[in-house]
Design an enzyme around this catalytic site. Structure first.
Site, PDB file in Angstrom:
ATOM      1  CG  ASN A  32      -0.279   0.134   2.526  1.00 45.88           C
ATOM      2  OD1 ASN A  32       0.948   0.194   2.588  1.00 45.88           O
ATOM      3  ND2 ASN A  32      -1.061   0.165   3.596  1.00 45.88           N
ATOM      4  CG  ASN A  35       7.601   2.834   6.291  1.00 46.30           C
ATOM      5  OD1 ASN A  35       7.826   4.045   6.406  1.00 46.30           O
ATOM      6  ND2 ASN A  35       8.389   1.919   6.809  1.00 46.30           N
ATOM      7  CB  SER A 125      10.658  -9.551  15.196  1.00 45.00           C
ATOM      8  OG  SER A 125      11.537  -8.756  15.946  1.00 45.00           O
ATOM      9  CE1 TYR A 150       6.813  -4.790  13.883  1.00 50.74           C
ATOM     10  CE2 TYR A 150       8.481  -5.186  15.574  1.00 50.74           C
ATOM     11  CZ  TYR A 150       8.029  -5.339  14.273  1.00 50.74           C
ATOM     12  OH  TYR A 150       8.776  -6.067  13.376  1.00 50.74           O
ATOM     13  CE  LYS A 154       6.440  -8.222  12.503  1.00 52.59           C
ATOM     14  NZ  LYS A 154       5.965  -8.470  11.150  1.00 52.59           N
ATOM     15  CG  ASN A 180      19.007  -5.859  15.699  1.00 52.46           C
ATOM     16  OD1 ASN A 180      18.743  -6.860  16.359  1.00 52.46           O
ATOM     17  ND2 ASN A 180      18.745  -4.649  16.137  1.00 52.46           N
ATOM     18  CG  ASN A 199      11.922   4.712  15.133  1.00 55.82           C
ATOM     19  OD1 ASN A 199      11.724   5.680  15.842  1.00 55.82           O
ATOM     20  ND2 ASN A 199      11.085   4.344  14.166  1.00 55.82           N
ATOM     21  CG  ASN A 200      15.506   0.408  13.592  1.00 55.60           C
ATOM     22  OD1 ASN A 200      14.591   0.537  12.789  1.00 55.60           O
ATOM     23  ND2 ASN A 200      15.390  -0.302  14.694  1.00 55.60           N
TER      24      ASN A 200
HETATM   25  P1  NAD Z   1       9.241  -1.647   5.610  1.00 54.24           P
HETATM   26  O1  NAD Z   1       8.340  -0.700   6.318  1.00 54.24           O
HETATM   27  O2  NAD Z   1      10.358  -1.092   4.804  1.00 54.24           O
HETATM   28  O3  NAD Z   1       8.384  -2.617   4.684  1.00 54.24           O
HETATM   29  C1  NAD Z   1       7.061  -2.981   5.004  1.00 54.24           C
HETATM   30  C2  NAD Z   1       6.201  -2.703   3.784  1.00 54.24           C
HETATM   31  O4  NAD Z   1       4.853  -3.079   4.064  1.00 54.24           O
HETATM   32  C3  NAD Z   1       6.191  -1.220   3.386  1.00 54.24           C
HETATM   33  O5  NAD Z   1       6.528  -1.130   2.012  1.00 54.24           O
HETATM   34  C4  NAD Z   1       4.757  -0.773   3.655  1.00 54.24           C
HETATM   35  O6  NAD Z   1       4.339   0.212   2.736  1.00 54.24           O
HETATM   36  C5  NAD Z   1       4.004  -2.086   3.515  1.00 54.24           C
HETATM   37  N1  NAD Z   1       2.736  -2.163   4.258  1.00 54.24           N
HETATM   38  C6  NAD Z   1       2.497  -1.861   5.559  1.00 54.24           C
HETATM   39  N2  NAD Z   1       1.206  -2.093   5.865  1.00 54.24           N
HETATM   40  C7  NAD Z   1       0.613  -2.555   4.730  1.00 54.24           C
HETATM   41  C8  NAD Z   1      -0.704  -2.961   4.408  1.00 54.24           C
HETATM   42  N3  NAD Z   1      -1.699  -2.921   5.299  1.00 54.24           N
HETATM   43  N4  NAD Z   1      -0.968  -3.378   3.143  1.00 54.24           N
HETATM   44  C9  NAD Z   1       0.015  -3.405   2.202  1.00 54.24           C
HETATM   45  N5  NAD Z   1       1.279  -3.023   2.452  1.00 54.24           N
HETATM   46  C10 NAD Z   1       1.582  -2.598   3.709  1.00 54.24           C
HETATM   47  O7  NAD Z   1       9.816  -2.672   6.705  1.00 54.24           O
HETATM   48  P2  NAD Z   1      10.953  -3.762   6.579  1.00 54.24           P
HETATM   49  O8  NAD Z   1      12.076  -3.353   7.457  1.00 54.24           O
HETATM   50  O9  NAD Z   1      11.207  -4.108   5.174  1.00 54.24           O
HETATM   51  O10 NAD Z   1      10.229  -4.966   7.320  1.00 54.24           O
HETATM   52  C11 NAD Z   1       9.541  -5.978   6.610  1.00 54.24           C
HETATM   53  C12 NAD Z   1       8.891  -6.916   7.608  1.00 54.24           C
HETATM   54  O11 NAD Z   1       9.888  -7.460   8.464  1.00 54.24           O
HETATM   55  C13 NAD Z   1       7.888  -6.236   8.541  1.00 54.24           C
HETATM   56  O12 NAD Z   1       6.813  -7.124   8.761  1.00 54.24           O
HETATM   57  C14 NAD Z   1       8.677  -6.021   9.798  1.00 54.24           C
HETATM   58  O13 NAD Z   1       7.848  -5.970  10.922  1.00 54.24           O
HETATM   59  C15 NAD Z   1       9.557  -7.251   9.817  1.00 54.24           C
HETATM   60  N6  NAD Z   1      10.779  -7.079  10.586  1.00 54.24           N
HETATM   61  C16 NAD Z   1      11.590  -6.017  10.337  1.00 54.24           C
HETATM   62  C17 NAD Z   1      12.726  -5.824  11.096  1.00 54.24           C
HETATM   63  C18 NAD Z   1      13.600  -4.621  10.885  1.00 54.24           C
HETATM   64  O14 NAD Z   1      14.352  -4.275  11.803  1.00 54.24           O
HETATM   65  N7  NAD Z   1      13.582  -3.975   9.726  1.00 54.24           N
HETATM   66  C19 NAD Z   1      13.065  -6.761  12.083  1.00 54.24           C
HETATM   67  C20 NAD Z   1      12.230  -7.848  12.301  1.00 54.24           C
HETATM   68  C21 NAD Z   1      11.083  -8.006  11.540  1.00 54.24           C
HETATM   69  C1  WQD Z   2      20.052  -1.369  18.341  1.00 54.43           C
HETATM   70  C2  WQD Z   2      20.963  -0.883  19.478  1.00 54.43           C
HETATM   71  C3  WQD Z   2      19.889   0.650  20.971  1.00 54.43           C
HETATM   72  C4  WQD Z   2      19.396   3.869  18.041  1.00 54.43           C
HETATM   73  C5  WQD Z   2      14.468  -3.009  16.919  1.00 54.43           C
HETATM   74  C6  WQD Z   2      13.123  -3.539  17.312  1.00 54.43           C
HETATM   75  C7  WQD Z   2      13.040  -4.990  16.978  1.00 54.43           C
HETATM   76  C8  WQD Z   2      13.429  -5.244  15.517  1.00 54.43           C
HETATM   77  C9  WQD Z   2      14.705  -4.597  15.129  1.00 54.43           C
HETATM   78  C10 WQD Z   2      11.504  -5.310  14.150  1.00 54.43           C
HETATM   79  C11 WQD Z   2      20.262  -0.820  20.823  1.00 54.43           C
HETATM   80  C12 WQD Z   2      21.011   1.331  20.239  1.00 54.43           C
HETATM   81  C13 WQD Z   2      19.707   2.672  18.661  1.00 54.43           C
HETATM   82  C14 WQD Z   2      20.089   5.056  18.429  1.00 54.43           C
HETATM   83  C15 WQD Z   2      21.365   3.741  20.003  1.00 54.43           C
HETATM   84  N1  WQD Z   2      12.479  -4.701  14.619  1.00 54.43           N
HETATM   85  N2  WQD Z   2      20.667   2.616  19.621  1.00 54.43           N
HETATM   86  N3  WQD Z   2      21.044   4.942  19.392  1.00 54.43           N
HETATM   87  O1  WQD Z   2      16.070  -2.079  19.454  1.00 54.43           O
HETATM   88  O2  WQD Z   2      17.594  -4.026  18.822  1.00 54.43           O
HETATM   89  O3  WQD Z   2      15.473  -3.717  17.642  1.00 54.43           O
HETATM   90  O4  WQD Z   2      14.684  -3.216  15.523  1.00 54.43           O
HETATM   91  O5  WQD Z   2      11.090  -6.389  14.476  1.00 54.43           O
HETATM   92  O6  WQD Z   2      11.730  -5.386  17.238  1.00 54.43           O
HETATM   93  O7  WQD Z   2      12.943  -3.365  18.708  1.00 54.43           O
HETATM   94  O8  WQD Z   2      17.285  -2.143  17.203  1.00 54.43           O
HETATM   95  O9  WQD Z   2      18.508  -0.509  15.838  1.00 54.43           O
HETATM   96  O10 WQD Z   2      16.724   0.313  17.445  1.00 54.43           O
HETATM   97  O11 WQD Z   2      18.858  -0.580  18.354  1.00 54.43           O
HETATM   98  O12 WQD Z   2      22.237   3.715  20.859  1.00 54.43           O
HETATM   99  O13 WQD Z   2      19.834   6.159  17.927  1.00 54.43           O
HETATM  100  O14 WQD Z   2      21.362   0.464  19.181  1.00 54.43           O
HETATM  101  O15 WQD Z   2      19.807   1.092  22.291  1.00 54.43           O
HETATM  102  O16 WQD Z   2      21.212  -1.177  21.800  1.00 54.43           O
HETATM  103  P1  WQD Z   2      16.623  -2.980  18.422  1.00 54.43           P
HETATM  104  P2  WQD Z   2      17.788  -0.656  17.134  1.00 54.43           P
END
Ligand code: NAD
Ligand code: WQD
Length: 340
Positions: A32, A35, A125, A150, A154, A180, A199-200
């Site tokens: 959609n 993001n 995750s 969030y 999952k 990560n 955020n990351n």
């Molecule tokens: P991302 O936001 O870049 O990709 C997610 C995509 O889903 C986006 O393109 C967004 O537009 C689309 N989307 C969201 N809601 C939707 C909906 N209702 N219908 C259709 N499309 C929709 O995120 P990403 O980092 O590529 O993550 C992909 C998947 O992996 C996610 O499910 C995320 O939760 C999971 N994940 C990500 C991380 C991470 O740190 N990036 C870690 C663990 C798990």
């Molecule tokens: C990594 C480390 C922070 C930002 C998150 C989600 C997790 C998964 C992956 C989706 C930590 C530190 C971070 C900054 C910092 N996502 N940090 N300054 O928290 O391990 O995981 O993303 O499923 O669910 O919680 O990843 O990249 O945010 O942080 O010092 O500006 O970096 O404290 O130790 P995290 P992160």
């Protein structure tokens, strides 16, 4: 196989498309664009060397829209990335996260089964382990208390998909628990493109390096870790993408339910990442120590040997590749993708 890739325009989805085509599969993307940016899909097609990736701007909560996609394409399996993923935002907007991630997945799997497509790889995750009871984390480690909505989406969706498979063994459900993800495709043409303040850690580092932000805040240096900063299992997104290709083989073998950690098995601290970034790329990353971030744990890394034994998958890239490729993407695309 012909694969439905939900969320295929996003960070991990776009990288996975390339690896799918490299392995001889084809894909249909549903996103959609809440993001993401369709330019990512154009660039993916350029990298693969095809005119375009079949793409539908459809929300996974839109049953009719999904029905239309299944009516047009014969789909063998779904790699389900679509979802909202910002931890802090999920605390502010829990309803939106449960409705989008859980509601969307329920609609998706219902449309899938109505069309006889009962193979799904789900983006789970490491967050489902909560504060893990063992390090390195194996898949036998019990799931824990998530600290945010969030994470609960999952954890709950893992249960939903396992229950569906139990009730109808024709399903194959592969739950990939990502650690990560960082890095970018070696071309520097696609990468992570967060909206607003990242955020990351890695996108924050690259935005400081490119001059978009003044300094990195390091969230806490008093954790029980070697240098006091948080330790994580960073994984190159191309390695992560390949884990999905390997997971398709498990589906081909009719695995039923498969649960796998997807990480390197190495833990690096925040300062390890910053120092590697500076050393490999020769750019400065000013930082200062800030208080701990609520909900963070000290240490999180996995034992990835189950994925190696059962899927034949293991990470090939190390920390230097991760920081190099993250910077290659950011330095070539300082403002991310061009406007939609
Ligand atoms: P991302 O936001 O870049 O990709 C997610 C995509 O889903 C986006 O393109 C967004 O537009 C689309 N989307 C969201 N809601 C939707 C909906 N209702 N219908 C259709 N499309 C929709 O995120 P990403 O980092 O590529 O993550 C992909 C998947 O992996 C996610 O499910 C995320 O939760 C999971 N994940 C990500 C991380 C991470 O740190 N990036 C870690 C663990 C798990
Ligand atoms: C990594 C480390 C922070 C930002 C998150 C989600 C997790 C998964 C992956 C989706 C930590 C530190 C971070 C900054 C910092 N996502 N940090 N300054 O928290 O391990 O995981 O993303 O499923 O669910 O919680 O990843 O990249 O945010 O942080 O010092 O500006 O970096 O404290 O130790 P995290 P992160």
């Amino acid at each position: 196989m012909n694969i439905l890739v939900t969320g295929g325009a996003g960070f991990i989805g776009s990288h996975t498309l390339i690896e799918l085509y490299k392995a001889g599969h084809t894909a249909v993307v549903v996103d959609n664009l809440s993001n993401s940016n369709p330019v990512a899909l154009q660039r993916v097609a350029e990298i693969i060397g095809i005119p375009e990736i079949p793409f539908y701007k459809v929300d996974i909560r839109d049953r009719e829209g999904l029905e239309g996609v299944f009516a047009k394409h014969k789909l063998d399996a779904c790699i389900h990335f679509a979802g909202l993923k910002a931890v802090g935002e999920s605390v502010e907007k829990p309803w939106e996260y449960y409705e989008n991630n859980i509601g969307g997945t329920l609609t998706l799997v219902d449309v899938m089964r109505r069309h006889g497509c009962k193979n799904i790889i789900f983006s789970s995750s490491a967050t489902v382990y909560g504060d893990p009871v063992e390090i390195p984390i194996t898949e036998n480690c019990p799931k824990g208390q998530c600290t945010n909505p969030y994470g609960w989406t999952k954890s709950m969706l893992e249960q939903v998909l396992m229950d569906i498979q139990k009730a109808d063994p024709e399903w194959n459900v592969v739950l990939l628990r990502y650690f990560n993800p960082v890095g970018a495709h070696q071309s520097g043409r696609i990468g992570e493109n967060p909206n607003g303040i990242p955020n990351n850690l890695m996108p924050y580092i690259t935005q400081v390096a490119v001059g978009k932000r003044k300094e990195l805040g390091v969230f806490g240096n008093d954790y029980p870790t070697p240098d006091g900063t948080g330790v994580r299992d960073y994984i190159h997104v191309v390695d992560l993408a390949n884990a999905h290709v390997c997971a398709l083989q498990a589906i081909g073998r009719h695995c039923g339910i498969g649960i796998y950690n997807v990480g390197t098995g190495h833990g690096y601290s925040v300062l390890d990442m910053v120092k590697a970034f500076i050393r490999v790329n020769g750019v400065d990353v000013p930082y200062s120590i800030k208080p701990r971030r609520a909900g963070d744990i000290a240490t999180c890394y996995c034992n990835p040997s189950k994925a190696k034994a059962e899927l034949g998958w293991e990470a090939k890239y190390g920390i230097d590749d991760m920081v190099r490729d993250s910077w290659h993407w950011q330095s070539q695309n300082p403002d991310g993708y061009p406007e939609k």
